[in-house]
Design a protein around this motif. Structure first.
Motif, PDB file in Angstrom:
ATOM      1  N   LEU A  39       5.276   1.240   9.380  1.00 53.46           N
ATOM      2  CA  LEU A  39       4.701   0.848  10.662  1.00 53.46           C
ATOM      3  C   LEU A  39       5.125   1.830  11.753  1.00 53.46           C
ATOM      4  N   HIS A  40       6.400   2.194  11.762  1.00 51.41           N
ATOM      5  CA  HIS A  40       6.879   3.138  12.767  1.00 51.41           C
ATOM      6  C   HIS A  40       6.284   4.533  12.573  1.00 51.41           C
ATOM      7  N   LEU A  41       6.181   4.945  11.331  1.00 50.19           N
ATOM      8  CA  LEU A  41       5.543   6.241  11.081  1.00 50.19           C
ATOM      9  C   LEU A  41       4.124   6.251  11.632  1.00 50.19           C
TER      10      LEU A  41
ATOM     11  N   GLY B 122      14.762  -3.847   8.208  1.00 52.27           N
ATOM     12  CA  GLY B 122      15.466  -3.125   7.153  1.00 52.27           C
ATOM     13  C   GLY B 122      14.593  -2.908   5.932  1.00 52.27           C
ATOM     14  N   SER B 123      13.278  -2.904   6.128  1.00 48.96           N
ATOM     15  CA  SER B 123      12.362  -2.769   4.994  1.00 48.96           C
ATOM     16  C   SER B 123      11.476  -1.532   5.132  1.00 48.96           C
ATOM     17  N   MET B 124      10.902  -1.142   4.025  1.00 51.44           N
ATOM     18  CA  MET B 124       9.991   0.009   4.043  1.00 51.44           C
ATOM     19  C   MET B 124       8.714  -0.271   4.845  1.00 51.44           C
TER      20      MET B 124
END
Length: 178
Positions: free
Chosen positions: A60-62, A53-55
């Motif tokens: 990381l996913h981007l 739930g963090s930026m």
């Protein structure tokens, strides 16, 4: 203490009474103890939920998905997932696990909220009971001193203890009427 000294004293302690500070510390201590006593699985689920739930998780996913997609679209590079089937499968499995971790954390949060709600209710009922007894005592004193307050006609009503089950039944009846 003079009135200005009382005001100065309140400003020094942030305007909080010692009893309130003690209660805040007791609740903080209790929450910390509950965190320490949590099962390893619950701690892991909370840590995963906090990270996901963090930026940084978004970044990381981007990066990962961006590299994955770019790698499989750029000509001249060997494509390991040209139809993105593996990516879709990986994202689906990840979503299953992440939603499970979120549900575990929500269940724990709900249990904690339920405990706080129960505490609030018990304190409110105790406060109501104590106020009822205080009203009875003040009323007796006023009667003994022959002091008329204008609230004598309300005394029977305000000195009744609240029956929580009766209140809940009335609330449920009113909700069914809607």
């Amino acid at each position: 203490m003079a009135p200005n000294q009382i005001a100065d004293h309140r400003a020094d302690d942030g305007g909080l009474s010692s009893a309130l500070r003690k209660n805040i510390e007791a609740l903080r201590s209790r929450r910390e103890q509950e965190r320490r006593d949590a099962a390893a699985e619950d701690k892991l689920a909370d840590a995963i939920t906090a990270f996901t739930g963090s930026m940084p998780f978004v970044y990381l996913h981007l990066a990962v998905y961006g590299i994955w997609i770019t790698w499989n679209l750029v000509p001249g590079i060997p494509h390991f997932d040209p139809t993105f089937v593996i990516l879709a499968m990986e994202a689906s499995v990840e979503a299953i696990f992440l939603s499970t971790f979120v549900l575990i954390s929500q269940n724990r949060a709900k249990a904690a909220t339920d405990k706080r709600d129960d505490l609030d209710l018990h304190i409110s009922l105790l406060t109501e009971h104590e106020l009822t007894r205080l009203i009875e005592m003040v009323s007796s004193i006023a009667e003994k001193l022959e002091v008329r307050t204008g609230a004598e006609h309300e005394l029977a009503e305000i000195t009744k203890d609240v029956a929580p089950e009766a209140v809940l039944s009335e609330i449920e009846q009113q909700n069914h009427k809607k």
